[in-house]
Write a protein that holds these residues in place. Structure first.
Motif, PDB file in Angstrom:
ATOM      1  N   ASN A   1       0.598   8.460   4.691  1.00 37.51           N
ATOM      2  CA  ASN A   1      -0.281   8.684   3.541  1.00 37.51           C
ATOM      3  C   ASN A   1      -0.423  10.151   3.204  1.00 37.51           C
ATOM      4  O   ASN A   1      -0.418  10.535   2.054  1.00 37.51           O
ATOM      5  CB  ASN A   1      -1.695   8.149   3.827  1.00 37.51           C
ATOM      6  CG  ASN A   1      -1.719   6.657   3.897  1.00 37.51           C
ATOM      7  OD1 ASN A   1      -1.047   5.989   3.132  1.00 37.51           O
ATOM      8  ND2 ASN A   1      -2.492   6.123   4.825  1.00 37.51           N
TER       9      ASN A   1
ATOM     10  N   LYS B   1       1.264   9.869  -0.019  1.00 43.79           N
ATOM     11  CA  LYS B   1       1.449   8.404  -0.071  1.00 43.79           C
ATOM     12  C   LYS B   1       2.933   8.035  -0.039  1.00 43.79           C
ATOM     13  O   LYS B   1       3.462   7.356  -0.913  1.00 43.79           O
ATOM     14  CB  LYS B   1       0.780   7.823  -1.322  1.00 43.79           C
ATOM     15  CG  LYS B   1      -0.735   7.939  -1.292  1.00 43.79           C
ATOM     16  CD  LYS B   1      -1.366   7.163  -2.437  1.00 43.79           C
ATOM     17  CE  LYS B   1      -2.880   7.241  -2.394  1.00 43.79           C
ATOM     18  NZ  LYS B   1      -3.511   6.589  -3.539  1.00 43.79           N
TER      19      LYS B   1
ATOM     20  N   GLU C   1       3.867   4.376  -0.295  1.00 47.04           N
ATOM     21  CA  GLU C   1       3.429   3.602  -1.460  1.00 47.04           C
ATOM     22  C   GLU C   1       4.550   2.765  -2.078  1.00 47.04           C
ATOM     23  O   GLU C   1       5.616   3.273  -2.381  1.00 47.04           O
ATOM     24  CB  GLU C   1       2.854   4.545  -2.528  1.00 47.04           C
ATOM     25  CG  GLU C   1       2.081   3.815  -3.612  1.00 47.04           C
ATOM     26  CD  GLU C   1       1.272   4.783  -4.484  1.00 47.04           C
ATOM     27  OE1 GLU C   1       0.044   4.643  -4.518  1.00 47.04           O
ATOM     28  OE2 GLU C   1       1.881   5.681  -5.095  1.00 47.04           O
TER      29      GLU C   1
ATOM     30  N   ALA D   1       7.568   8.389  -4.593  1.00 48.08           N
ATOM     31  CA  ALA D   1       6.978   8.884  -3.345  1.00 48.08           C
ATOM     32  C   ALA D   1       7.902   9.935  -2.702  1.00 48.08           C
ATOM     33  O   ALA D   1       7.440  10.946  -2.172  1.00 48.08           O
ATOM     34  CB  ALA D   1       6.738   7.718  -2.383  1.00 48.08           C
TER      35      ALA D   1
ATOM     36  N   ALA E   1      -1.551   1.415   5.624  1.00 43.65           N
ATOM     37  CA  ALA E   1      -0.747   1.127   4.422  1.00 43.65           C
ATOM     38  C   ALA E   1      -0.025  -0.222   4.582  1.00 43.65           C
ATOM     39  O   ALA E   1       0.088  -1.000   3.632  1.00 43.65           O
ATOM     40  CB  ALA E   1       0.261   2.239   4.175  1.00 43.65           C
TER      41      ALA E   1
ATOM     42  N   ASP F   1      -0.944  -3.600   2.310  1.00 43.23           N
ATOM     43  CA  ASP F   1       0.133  -4.264   1.576  1.00 43.23           C
ATOM     44  C   ASP F   1       0.184  -5.765   1.901  1.00 43.23           C
ATOM     45  O   ASP F   1       0.439  -6.592   1.036  1.00 43.23           O
ATOM     46  CB  ASP F   1       1.456  -3.576   1.961  1.00 43.23           C
ATOM     47  CG  ASP F   1       2.628  -4.044   1.109  1.00 43.23           C
ATOM     48  OD1 ASP F   1       2.488  -4.009  -0.131  1.00 43.23           O
ATOM     49  OD2 ASP F   1       3.658  -4.452   1.670  1.00 43.23           O
TER      50      ASP F   1
END
Length: 311
Positions: free
Chosen positions: A17, A42, A45, A57, A167, A171
């Motif tokens: 992140n 991120k 991401e 990203a 993360a 998700d």
């Protein structure tokens, strides 16, 4: 204080992140921070569970490394370590990212595995003075992985890295906001399955205290202290929670909407959404291992690496 004149060293912690840059000079136990930056890159991401760094990203990551390079030049730093963890480690295009950064900035990124990551986190928490004779469980919730280290001031009893970072969990489980009860149940079942080795080890070595290493735990502390009207400074190295405060703040995060969290003082933008699953992981550990003492250490991976460089 003649150590202040020593040449500065730099550590970059390139997380899933956040990318961190710490430039300091001095010794492992007495150093001055010249710069301490956090960039919400991120990197995971949109692709964390597909094990790929998405183009947008990827570009953010490279741009941040160029910015860090300018800081290195400004402070004339020659001794540099750039450490990449879970997102780069598992991405199919992780090596491509490492190559492009080297090409554009001259910075050589080191990929470390979860075991090495855990080792540095332990070293940092110990350096911050967070460990005593009793068995503590150090937990570092990253975006890609979570490191658990069982040990005390005398050494590590057990350590393991699990690919269950915020993360990844977001998700998988946090698709609707506020997070629904069935998603929380699914997440807890998943954690139960993933963390069987931790549960087994904790039965052999009962845990006295949970120590959260920076990250989400800093947010827990900031929100708790701000709610009491205290102007809290993360200049402190260790903090002990009142368990009722921690329960209350994690409850608030778990029940809140994105908009509510965004409006909360003490929640930095990169953590607005991640804090929900981080709260759920924390609560799972406390309930599962029956821990009722919790601390936070502001030191994590980068301080562990810095100590090694300065020793």
């Amino acid at each position: 204080m003649e150590n202040k004149a020593s040449a500065p060293v730099a550590v970059m912690d390139l997380g899933t992140n956040t990318f961190h840059l710490l430039i300091a000079q001095g010794t492992a136990t007495d150093y001055t921070e010249l710069i301490h930056e956090h960039e919400a890159v991120k990197l995971g991401e949109g692709g964390i569970n597909k094990d790929v760094i998405q183009p947008v990203a990827f570009e953010r990551g490279v741009a941040t490394m160029l910015k860090f390079k300018a800081d290195l030049d400004k402070f004339k730093v020659t001794k540099v370590r750039a450490i990449a963890t879970s997102a780069v480690r598992n991405a199919a295009n992780g090596q491509q990212f490492i190559d492009e950064v080297a090409d554009k900035t001259g910075i050589q990124i080191e990929l470390i595995n979860g075991e090495q990551e855990a080792e540095y986190i332990y070293k940092a928490v110990k350096l911050a003075g967070g460990l005593g004779d009793k068995t503590a469980l150090i937990m570092d919730i990253g975006g890609g992985s979570v490191e658990f280290i069982l040990g005390n001031a005398h050494g590590i009893l057990w350590k393991q890295s699990f690919e269950i970072g915020a993360a990844r969990l977001m998700d998988k489980f946090h698709q609707t906001d506020p997070i629904p009860a069935d998603a929380i149940n699914s997440l807890n079942v998943y954690l139960q399955e993933q963390l069987t080795t931790l549960t087994g080890v904790a039965q052999k070595h009962p845990v006295d205290t949970l120590i959260g290493s920076s990250g989400a735990f800093e947010t827990f502390v900031e929100v708790v202290e701000l709610s009491k009207g205290n102007n809290f400074s993360l200049a402190i190295k260790n903090y002990t929670f009142d368990i009722a405060d921690l329960t209350s703040v994690t409850d608030t995060f778990i029940r809140s909407s994105h908009q509510q969290r965004e409006g909360m003082k003490g929640v930095i933008p990169v953590r607005v959404d991640m804090i929900v699953v981080a709260s759920l992981v924390t609560r799972f550990i406390l309930a599962n291992l029956q821990i009722n003492q919790v601390c936070m250490s502001t030191y994590s991976l980068k301080e562990g690496v810095l100590a090694e460089m300065m020793e």
